[in-house]
Design a protein around this motif. Structure first.
Motif, PDB file in Angstrom:
ATOM      1  N   ALA A 278      16.745  26.902  37.471  1.00 32.68           N
ATOM      2  CA  ALA A 278      16.182  27.706  38.563  1.00 32.68           C
ATOM      3  C   ALA A 278      15.031  28.562  38.050  1.00 32.68           C
ATOM      4  CB  ALA A 278      17.265  28.581  39.189  1.00 32.68           C
ATOM      5  N   ARG A 279      15.173  29.119  36.858  1.00 35.06           N
ATOM      6  CA  ARG A 279      14.068  29.887  36.260  1.00 35.06           C
ATOM      7  C   ARG A 279      12.865  28.987  36.009  1.00 35.06           C
ATOM      8  NH1 ARG A 279      16.601  33.491  31.375  1.00 35.06           N
ATOM      9  NH2 ARG A 279      18.490  34.140  32.430  1.00 35.06           N
ATOM     10  N   LEU A 280      13.141  27.752  35.604  1.00 34.03           N
ATOM     11  CA  LEU A 280      12.070  26.793  35.352  1.00 34.03           C
ATOM     12  C   LEU A 280      11.320  26.475  36.639  1.00 34.03           C
ATOM     13  CD1 LEU A 280      10.752  25.054  33.184  1.00 34.03           C
ATOM     14  CD2 LEU A 280      12.498  23.331  33.593  1.00 34.03           C
ATOM     15  N   ARG A 281      12.029  26.434  37.744  1.00 36.81           N
ATOM     16  CA  ARG A 281      11.361  26.194  39.036  1.00 36.81           C
ATOM     17  C   ARG A 281      10.420  27.344  39.387  1.00 36.81           C
ATOM     18  NH1 ARG A 281      16.839  24.153  40.954  1.00 36.81           N
ATOM     19  NH2 ARG A 281      16.698  21.943  40.474  1.00 36.81           N
ATOM     20  N   ASP A 282      10.824  28.564  39.052  1.00 36.72           N
ATOM     21  CA  ASP A 282       9.938  29.719  39.251  1.00 36.72           C
ATOM     22  C   ASP A 282       8.698  29.592  38.374  1.00 36.72           C
ATOM     23  OD1 ASP A 282      11.786  30.773  41.027  1.00 36.72           O
ATOM     24  OD2 ASP A 282      12.681  32.136  39.546  1.00 36.72           O
ATOM     25  N   GLN A 283       8.898  29.163  37.128  1.00 44.02           N
ATOM     26  CA  GLN A 283       7.776  28.966  36.212  1.00 44.02           C
ATOM     27  C   GLN A 283       6.844  27.880  36.753  1.00 44.02           C
ATOM     28  OE1 GLN A 283       8.841  27.764  32.200  1.00 44.02           O
ATOM     29  NE2 GLN A 283       6.712  27.539  31.598  1.00 44.02           N
ATOM     30  N   ALA A 284       7.419  26.847  37.343  1.00 46.72           N
ATOM     31  CA  ALA A 284       6.609  25.747  37.885  1.00 46.72           C
ATOM     32  C   ALA A 284       5.681  26.232  38.988  1.00 46.72           C
ATOM     33  CB  ALA A 284       7.520  24.635  38.399  1.00 46.72           C
ATOM     34  N   VAL A 285       6.175  27.127  39.836  1.00 45.16           N
ATOM     35  CA  VAL A 285       5.347  27.682  40.918  1.00 45.16           C
ATOM     36  C   VAL A 285       4.164  28.446  40.320  1.00 45.16           C
ATOM     37  CG1 VAL A 285       5.321  29.369  42.804  1.00 45.16           C
ATOM     38  CG2 VAL A 285       7.234  27.772  42.582  1.00 45.16           C
ATOM     39  N   LEU A 286       4.427  29.250  39.309  1.00 48.40           N
ATOM     40  CA  LEU A 286       3.355  30.032  38.665  1.00 48.40           C
ATOM     41  C   LEU A 286       2.361  29.125  37.958  1.00 48.40           C
ATOM     42  CD1 LEU A 286       5.475  32.969  37.201  1.00 48.40           C
ATOM     43  CD2 LEU A 286       4.012  33.000  39.232  1.00 48.40           C
ATOM     44  N   LEU A 287       2.856  28.083  37.305  1.00 44.12           N
ATOM     45  CA  LEU A 287       1.955  27.164  36.597  1.00 44.12           C
ATOM     46  C   LEU A 287       1.058  26.432  37.584  1.00 44.12           C
ATOM     47  CD1 LEU A 287       0.978  25.824  33.997  1.00 44.12           C
ATOM     48  CD2 LEU A 287       2.857  24.161  34.258  1.00 44.12           C
ATOM     49  N   ARG A 288       1.635  25.953  38.661  1.00 38.41           N
ATOM     50  CA  ARG A 288       0.811  25.242  39.664  1.00 38.41           C
ATOM     51  C   ARG A 288      -0.246  26.193  40.235  1.00 38.41           C
ATOM     52  NH1 ARG A 288       1.132  20.045  42.414  1.00 38.41           N
ATOM     53  NH2 ARG A 288      -0.307  20.214  44.142  1.00 38.41           N
ATOM     54  N   ALA A 289       0.101  27.447  40.432  1.00 35.00           N
ATOM     55  CA  ALA A 289      -0.860  28.426  40.944  1.00 35.00           C
ATOM     56  C   ALA A 289      -1.968  28.704  39.932  1.00 35.00           C
ATOM     57  CB  ALA A 289      -0.141  29.721  41.308  1.00 35.00           C
ATOM     58  N   ALA A 290      -1.714  28.423  38.658  1.00 30.85           N
ATOM     59  CA  ALA A 290      -2.714  28.649  37.612  1.00 30.85           C
ATOM     60  C   ALA A 290      -3.757  27.536  37.546  1.00 30.85           C
ATOM     61  CB  ALA A 290      -2.035  28.793  36.248  1.00 30.85           C
ATOM     62  N   ALA A 291      -3.561  26.457  38.302  1.00 32.34           N
ATOM     63  CA  ALA A 291      -4.534  25.366  38.307  1.00 32.34           C
ATOM     64  C   ALA A 291      -5.903  25.908  38.675  1.00 32.34           C
ATOM     65  CB  ALA A 291      -4.104  24.280  39.290  1.00 32.34           C
ATOM     66  N   GLY A 292      -6.900  25.509  37.906  1.00 29.04           N
ATOM     67  CA  GLY A 292      -8.261  25.969  38.147  1.00 29.04           C
ATOM     68  C   GLY A 292      -8.632  27.197  37.340  1.00 29.04           C
ATOM     69  N   THR A 293      -7.660  27.780  36.640  1.00 23.46           N
ATOM     70  CA  THR A 293      -7.939  28.949  35.802  1.00 23.46           C
ATOM     71  C   THR A 293      -7.872  28.538  34.337  1.00 23.46           C
ATOM     72  OG1 THR A 293      -5.625  29.643  35.600  1.00 23.46           O
ATOM     73  CG2 THR A 293      -6.843  30.428  37.531  1.00 23.46           C
ATOM     74  N   ARG A 294      -8.448  29.338  33.466  1.00 22.91           N
ATOM     75  CA  ARG A 294      -8.494  29.037  32.028  1.00 22.91           C
ATOM     76  C   ARG A 294      -8.810  27.562  31.822  1.00 22.91           C
ATOM     77  NH1 ARG A 294      -3.370  31.650  29.126  1.00 22.91           N
ATOM     78  NH2 ARG A 294      -2.283  30.195  30.449  1.00 22.91           N
ATOM     79  N   THR A 295      -8.455  27.011  30.661  1.00 24.18           N
ATOM     80  CA  THR A 295      -8.627  25.566  30.487  1.00 24.18           C
ATOM     81  C   THR A 295      -7.286  24.898  30.763  1.00 24.18           C
ATOM     82  OG1 THR A 295      -8.001  25.485  28.143  1.00 24.18           O
ATOM     83  CG2 THR A 295     -10.325  25.988  28.652  1.00 24.18           C
ATOM     84  N   VAL A 296      -7.330  23.606  31.044  1.00 24.38           N
ATOM     85  CA  VAL A 296      -6.101  22.850  31.288  1.00 24.38           C
ATOM     86  C   VAL A 296      -5.212  22.925  30.039  1.00 24.38           C
ATOM     87  CG1 VAL A 296      -5.141  20.572  31.781  1.00 24.38           C
ATOM     88  CG2 VAL A 296      -7.232  21.318  32.945  1.00 24.38           C
TER      89      VAL A 296
END
Length: 198
Positions: free
Chosen positions: A66-84
């Motif tokens: 469940a914590r990993l699913r929360d991390q997944a939401v944040l990671l997907r939201a990071a798309a387009g920021t910093r480098t891949v």
């Protein structure tokens, strides 16, 4: 134990105790007695809330998922920021914390826990969800044009998870060299990062 303690609080207390044992002593030290002693509750408390110790361990893994699913939401939201590569390396560092690594080992070696967690077609719990997390993120980056349009996000996620797991596993209390992790991520992604420029 005081009366009126909510089920959720007891579960959380037992889960945190199990995590402390995993961090301090490893998966082999994780027993129902060790958990209740670490949580400072009566021996029977764990079995009041869980069918057996394998049920407790399966729930502990589900909580980590469940914590990993929360991390997944944040990671997907990071798309387009910093480098891949930076985003992937940061996600792998967060994913492969010592507790998650210990739980992956525990699931691998405890058949009954693995059987309780497995869904048809899935891989090893935690790692399977991590693969999905990275594949979803890479799909978002592909949609933004930051990796090649024909990049197979799911296939790319597999060596990233495998390489990351090998790099982090077996290190008690130390992180791998950041440059080594970055090099692995950049090597796996090199083709799709270069071809997006063509």
């Amino acid at each position: 134990m005081p009366t009126g303690v909510h089920l959720r609080d007891v579960r959380r207390q037992l889960f945190r105790a199990a995590e402390r044992i995993l961090l301090r002593d490893g998966a082999n030290a994780l027993t129902s007695r060790a958990v209740t002693a670490e949580a400072d509750v009566a021996k029977g408390v764990l079995h009041r809330y869980f069918a057996d110790f394998d049920d407790f361990l399966a729930e502990l893994v589900r909580e980590r998922i469940a914590r990993l699913r929360d991390q997944a939401v944040l990671l997907r939201a990071a798309a387009g920021t910093r480098t891949v590569a930076e985003n992937v390396a940061a996600a792998l560092t967060e994913l492969f914390d010592p507790v998650s690594l210990a739980l992956v080992s525990l699931v691998f070696f405890r058949d009954e826990v693995r059987a309780r967690l497995r869904r048809p077609g899935d891989g090893l719990p935690i790692l399977a969800e991590a693969r999905t997390m990275l594949a979803d993120y890479l799909t978002a980056e592909r949609e933004l044009g930051r990796i090649a349009a024909d990049a197979d996000a799911d296939s790319l996620a597999l060596p990233l998870i495998g390489g990351g797991h090998l790099l982090f596993a077996g290190r008690r209390g130390t992180l791998p060299d950041e440059r080594e992790l970055t090099r692995i991520v950049e090597t796996v992604l090199a083709d799709v990062l270069q071809r997006k420029l063509l």
